[in-house]
Design a protein around this motif. Structure first.
Motif, PDB file in Angstrom:
ATOM      1  N   ASP A   1     -15.570   5.243  -6.671  1.00 43.24           N
ATOM      2  CA  ASP A   1     -14.577   6.306  -6.494  1.00 43.24           C
ATOM      3  C   ASP A   1     -13.178   5.734  -6.330  1.00 43.24           C
ATOM      4  OD1 ASP A   1     -16.508   8.187  -6.723  1.00 43.24           O
ATOM      5  OD2 ASP A   1     -16.643   8.672  -4.571  1.00 43.24           O
ATOM      6  N   GLU A   2     -13.099   4.491  -5.834  1.00 41.90           N
ATOM      7  CA  GLU A   2     -11.786   3.873  -5.603  1.00 41.90           C
ATOM      8  C   GLU A   2     -11.000   3.637  -6.884  1.00 41.90           C
ATOM      9  OE1 GLU A   2     -12.391  -0.583  -4.639  1.00 41.90           O
ATOM     10  OE2 GLU A   2     -14.234   0.385  -3.965  1.00 41.90           O
ATOM     11  N   PHE A   3     -11.679   3.737  -8.057  1.00 43.95           N
ATOM     12  CA  PHE A   3     -10.960   3.609  -9.327  1.00 43.95           C
ATOM     13  C   PHE A   3     -10.033   4.801  -9.549  1.00 43.95           C
ATOM     14  CE2 PHE A   3     -13.932   0.340  -9.980  1.00 43.95           C
ATOM     15  CZ  PHE A   3     -13.608  -0.382 -11.121  1.00 43.95           C
ATOM     16  N   GLY A   4     -10.375   5.935  -8.936  1.00 45.44           N
ATOM     17  CA  GLY A   4      -9.557   7.137  -9.126  1.00 45.44           C
ATOM     18  C   GLY A   4      -9.687   7.728 -10.509  1.00 45.44           C
ATOM     19  N   ALA A   5     -10.823   7.531 -11.148  1.00 50.98           N
ATOM     20  CA  ALA A   5     -11.030   8.041 -12.509  1.00 50.98           C
ATOM     21  C   ALA A   5     -11.283   9.541 -12.482  1.00 50.98           C
ATOM     22  CB  ALA A   5     -12.214   7.320 -13.160  1.00 50.98           C
TER      23      ALA A   5
ATOM     24  N   GLY B   1      -2.286   6.139 -21.735  1.00 50.39           N
ATOM     25  CA  GLY B   1      -2.101   7.579 -21.904  1.00 50.39           C
ATOM     26  C   GLY B   1      -3.122   8.235 -22.808  1.00 50.39           C
ATOM     27  N   LYS B   2      -4.321   7.675 -22.880  1.00 50.13           N
ATOM     28  CA  LYS B   2      -5.373   8.229 -23.739  1.00 50.13           C
ATOM     29  C   LYS B   2      -6.530   8.720 -22.877  1.00 50.13           C
ATOM     30  CE  LYS B   2      -4.165   5.023 -27.428  1.00 50.13           C
ATOM     31  NZ  LYS B   2      -4.620   4.009 -28.398  1.00 50.13           N
ATOM     32  N   PRO B   3      -7.351   9.634 -23.426  1.00 51.05           N
ATOM     33  CA  PRO B   3      -8.534  10.065 -22.661  1.00 51.05           C
ATOM     34  C   PRO B   3      -9.401   8.855 -22.325  1.00 51.05           C
ATOM     35  CG  PRO B   3      -8.198  11.472 -24.592  1.00 51.05           C
ATOM     36  CD  PRO B   3      -7.245  10.321 -24.726  1.00 51.05           C
ATOM     37  N   ILE B   4      -9.763   8.712 -21.064  1.00 48.65           N
ATOM     38  CA  ILE B   4     -10.541   7.557 -20.640  1.00 48.65           C
ATOM     39  C   ILE B   4     -11.616   7.998 -19.652  1.00 48.65           C
ATOM     40  CG2 ILE B   4      -8.845   6.976 -18.867  1.00 48.65           C
ATOM     41  CD1 ILE B   4      -9.656   4.041 -19.191  1.00 48.65           C
ATOM     42  N   ALA B   5     -12.804   7.436 -19.816  1.00 51.36           N
ATOM     43  CA  ALA B   5     -13.910   7.741 -18.913  1.00 51.36           C
ATOM     44  C   ALA B   5     -14.442   6.449 -18.318  1.00 51.36           C
ATOM     45  CB  ALA B   5     -15.020   8.475 -19.664  1.00 51.36           C
ATOM     46  N   LEU B   6     -14.877   6.519 -17.079  1.00 54.01           N
ATOM     47  CA  LEU B   6     -15.503   5.381 -16.417  1.00 54.01           C
ATOM     48  C   LEU B   6     -17.020   5.573 -16.493  1.00 54.01           C
ATOM     49  CD1 LEU B   6     -15.073   2.792 -14.718  1.00 54.01           C
ATOM     50  CD2 LEU B   6     -15.272   4.241 -12.680  1.00 54.01           C
TER      51      LEU B   6
ATOM     52  N   GLU C   1      -6.698  -5.028 -27.865  1.00 49.67           N
ATOM     53  CA  GLU C   1      -5.963  -4.499 -29.022  1.00 49.67           C
ATOM     54  C   GLU C   1      -6.718  -3.321 -29.626  1.00 49.67           C
ATOM     55  OE1 GLU C   1      -2.628  -4.275 -31.271  1.00 49.67           O
ATOM     56  OE2 GLU C   1      -3.005  -5.698 -29.632  1.00 49.67           O
ATOM     57  N   ALA C   2      -8.045  -3.417 -29.649  1.00 46.57           N
ATOM     58  CA  ALA C   2      -8.859  -2.321 -30.181  1.00 46.57           C
ATOM     59  C   ALA C   2      -8.706  -1.072 -29.327  1.00 46.57           C
ATOM     60  CB  ALA C   2     -10.328  -2.741 -30.247  1.00 46.57           C
ATOM     61  N   SER C   3      -8.607  -1.247 -28.005  1.00 43.93           N
ATOM     62  CA  SER C   3      -8.445  -0.091 -27.115  1.00 43.93           C
ATOM     63  C   SER C   3      -7.103   0.602 -27.346  1.00 43.93           C
ATOM     64  CB  SER C   3      -8.578  -0.515 -25.653  1.00 43.93           C
ATOM     65  OG  SER C   3      -7.502  -1.362 -25.266  1.00 43.93           O
ATOM     66  N   LYS C   4      -6.086  -0.168 -27.699  1.00 41.86           N
ATOM     67  CA  LYS C   4      -4.764   0.417 -27.970  1.00 41.86           C
ATOM     68  C   LYS C   4      -4.785   1.285 -29.221  1.00 41.86           C
ATOM     69  CE  LYS C   4      -2.222  -3.412 -25.807  1.00 41.86           C
ATOM     70  NZ  LYS C   4      -1.281  -4.540 -26.038  1.00 41.86           N
ATOM     71  N   LYS C   5      -5.643   0.920 -30.182  1.00 43.00           N
ATOM     72  CA  LYS C   5      -5.718   1.661 -31.440  1.00 43.00           C
ATOM     73  C   LYS C   5      -6.724   2.806 -31.378  1.00 43.00           C
ATOM     74  CE  LYS C   5      -4.416  -2.402 -34.181  1.00 43.00           C
ATOM     75  NZ  LYS C   5      -4.831  -3.355 -35.236  1.00 43.00           N
ATOM     76  N   ALA C   6      -7.527   2.848 -30.316  1.00 42.38           N
ATOM     77  CA  ALA C   6      -8.552   3.883 -30.197  1.00 42.38           C
ATOM     78  C   ALA C   6      -7.943   5.207 -29.740  1.00 42.38           C
ATOM     79  CB  ALA C   6      -9.629   3.432 -29.218  1.00 42.38           C
ATOM     80  N   ASP C   7      -8.660   6.286 -29.966  1.00 44.66           N
ATOM     81  CA  ASP C   7      -8.222   7.611 -29.528  1.00 44.66           C
ATOM     82  C   ASP C   7      -8.842   7.991 -28.198  1.00 44.66           C
ATOM     83  OD1 ASP C   7      -6.731   8.565 -32.058  1.00 44.66           O
ATOM     84  OD2 ASP C   7      -8.655   7.876 -32.850  1.00 44.66           O
ATOM     85  N   VAL C   8     -10.055   7.487 -27.947  1.00 46.97           N
ATOM     86  CA  VAL C   8     -10.758   7.734 -26.690  1.00 46.97           C
ATOM     87  C   VAL C   8     -11.324   6.401 -26.201  1.00 46.97           C
ATOM     88  CG1 VAL C   8     -12.639   8.975 -25.558  1.00 46.97           C
ATOM     89  CG2 VAL C   8     -11.384  10.078 -27.423  1.00 46.97           C
ATOM     90  N   ILE C   9     -11.229   6.163 -24.885  1.00 45.74           N
ATOM     91  CA  ILE C   9     -11.710   4.897 -24.319  1.00 45.74           C
ATOM     92  C   ILE C   9     -12.809   5.185 -23.304  1.00 45.74           C
ATOM     93  CG2 ILE C   9     -11.079   2.833 -23.005  1.00 45.74           C
ATOM     94  CD1 ILE C   9      -8.184   3.271 -23.975  1.00 45.74           C
ATOM     95  N   VAL C  10     -13.894   4.460 -23.428  1.00 47.10           N
ATOM     96  CA  VAL C  10     -14.929   4.520 -22.388  1.00 47.10           C
ATOM     97  C   VAL C  10     -15.074   3.113 -21.826  1.00 47.10           C
ATOM     98  CG1 VAL C  10     -16.145   6.507 -23.336  1.00 47.10           C
ATOM     99  CG2 VAL C  10     -16.792   4.250 -24.105  1.00 47.10           C
ATOM    100  N   MET C  11     -14.811   2.964 -20.538  1.00 41.17           N
ATOM    101  CA  MET C  11     -14.937   1.669 -19.893  1.00 41.17           C
ATOM    102  C   MET C  11     -16.251   1.612 -19.131  1.00 41.17           C
ATOM    103  SD  MET C  11     -12.452  -0.405 -17.279  1.00 41.17           S
ATOM    104  CE  MET C  11     -13.098  -1.837 -16.383  1.00 41.17           C
TER     105      MET C  11
END
Length: 478
Positions: free
Chosen positions: A131-135, A108-113, A75-85
């Motif tokens: 690399d298989e994540f396709g990030a 649909g938000k900026p996301i980094a692995l 739920e926190a990730s849905k409310k965030a503007d940028v996600i870092v996993m």
């Protein structure tokens, strides 16, 4: 303000990254899986731009408790503007992590692995497995060795708006190029770079009321926090000891900022184990910075000796206090009987007002906020010297100070030299001869005249010319 959510499975280094960005040890980190359970938020500046970083609990569905943690984190990730996993670079990619990453991509938000635990150049080969994540944005880093973090911060900064009236950040010019950052001796250089990129928010402790919610396990502290702030801020579970890391949340109320901290529930010393030891240490740290303690008691069952020991932490830290009798909808006895027992068991907190609530149904919870403002005003009160001396003089006339081996003991004058709580110096001819019972008598007289409900009063007898801090050890809380 933009929010940056740090997401990932348990034990991949999310809290360590959170602490690295915050440049202080805020979140508890350990080798125990599931240390972080609630969302921890902290304000920082990245590339001179303000933002909130969110440390989330590990994404795990192995039990009812961790399913709640998982849901709050997503739920926190849905409310965030940028996600870092964050993933563990010492392990092979898992199907579960790929599913989570694809689900986060769908937001649909900026996301980094973030591939953590890549401690040197040789370990970079393991990063290619991901690399298989396709990030589109991948950052192999080592939080513990402080490698590669500056590049991540620079990327995050691209999505943050500059403060109004501020020139665009020029801190990028000080960054190392990618090759140099991965040299073996680059840790110290990157530490300096991060110092230029990340700036901590100035301490606003004097501008807000810090309220610690304390009590033993399962008395309803997290439910009370959620009811006070009006949202699901802390994980609530029937599992005793759900809260580990203190959870804080600020609200504005009647032009005041109240910062609530839900501390970990305390157990008997012999039953404290594992990460709860970290929780106990962090709870004590929070109490040192608090102004007011909400001492939460479970009115649906008999009070325990542990409740008294926890209440002793209030006295130990010289905190203002409100006693909250939770689960009043399940109370065993009537109000008069319960309050009489509370006053008997917690005599040292006789100054604390008492309120009965039900955090579950939110019954009377809103009244606590008004009580906090009132108690804080008393806690911050400065008594005019003239009025203070008038009360002390009248009290000594009505009840003379006991003599010391036939020698008269006198109070020459009194002065308050500090607030939060009120600290009063009693300048005397024989300061060591003032019995604690007489100090308690004086404190009660002060309470009769001045509104000090909820606040302790600290009286420090001292000789003429003696510094206040030399008498701190002889002071008494009343």
């Amino acid at each position: 303000m933009k929010k940056i959510a740090i997401i990932g499975l348990p034990n991949v280094g999310k809290s360590s990254l959170f602490n690295r960005i915050a440049k202080q040890r805020i979140a508890i980190t350990s080798d125990f899986s599931g240390t972080t359970r609630d969302i921890k938020t902290h304000k920082v500046y990245i590339t001179d731009k303000p933002c909130l970083i969110l440390d989330t609990g590990g994404l795990d569905k192995s039990s009812e408790l961790f399913l709640n943690v998982h849901n709050m984190s997503m739920e926190a990730s849905k409310k965030a503007d940028v996600i870092v996993m964050v993933v563990d670079g010492k392990l092979l990619p898992s199907e579960e992590e790929k599913k989570i990453f694809y689900a986060l991509q769908g937001l649909g938000k900026p996301i980094a692995l973030i591939i953590n635990k890549i401690d040197n150049d040789k370990e970079m080969e393991r990063a290619w497995e991901f690399d298989e994540f396709g990030a589109d944005h991948v950052f192999p880093i080592s939080v513990s060795h402080n490698r590669g973090v500056s590049a991540l911060l620079e990327w995050i900064g691209e999505f943050l708006p500059a403060p109004e009236g501020s020139p665009a950040s020029e801190s990028e010019e000080s960054l190392c190029d990618e090759d140099e950052a991965w040299e073996e001796d680059s840790a110290e250089e990157e530490e300096e770079e991060i110092a230029n990129i990340v700036e901590m928010v100035e301490d606003v402790g004097n501008q807000q009321i810090n309220v610690a919610i304390i009590g033993r396990v399962n008395v309803g502290k997290s439910s009370l926090l959620n009811a006070l702030v009006g949202k699901q801020r802390a994980v609530v579970s029937s599992v005793a000891g759900t809260t580990i890391d203190p959870v804080d949340e600020s609200i504005e109320y009647n032009e005041k900022v109240i910062n609530f901290v839900d501390t970990a529930g305390l157990r008997r010393r012999g039953k404290i184990e594992g990460i709860e030891k970290f929780a106990l240490m962090r709870t004590k740290e929070m109490l040192e910075r608090a102004n007011i303690a909400l001492l939460v008691l479970d009115s649906s069952e008999p009070f325990l000796e542990l409740d008294e020991r926890i209440a002793g932490l209030v006295e130990e830290n010289n905190l203002a206090c409100i006693i909250v009798l939770n689960k009043w909808d399940e109370a065993m006895d009537d109000f008069e009987k319960v309050t009489a027992e509370v006053r008997h068991r917690f005599k040292f907190l006789s100054y604390a007002p008492l309120i009965t609530v039900s955090a579950k149904s939110k019954q009377r919870v809103s009244k606590i906020k008004d009580m906090i403002l009132s108690v804080y005003e008393n806690y911050s009160q400065h008594i005019p010297t003239r009025q203070l001396n008038e009360v002390i003089r009248e009290a000594t006339i009505r009840h003379q100070i006991p003599s010391d081996h036939s020698k008269v003991v006198k109070i020459y004058f009194a002065t308050q030299y500090q607030t939060k709580p009120p600290r009063i110096a009693l300048v005397m001819n024989k300061p060591r001869s003032l019995h604690f019972s007489y100090k308690r008598y004086l404190a009660n007289k002060l309470r009769d005249v001045f509104n000090l409900e909820g606040s302790p009063i600290l009286l420090y007898p001292r000789a003429k010319g003696e510094r206040d801090n030399e008498q701190e050890n002889s002071g008494e809380e009343s």
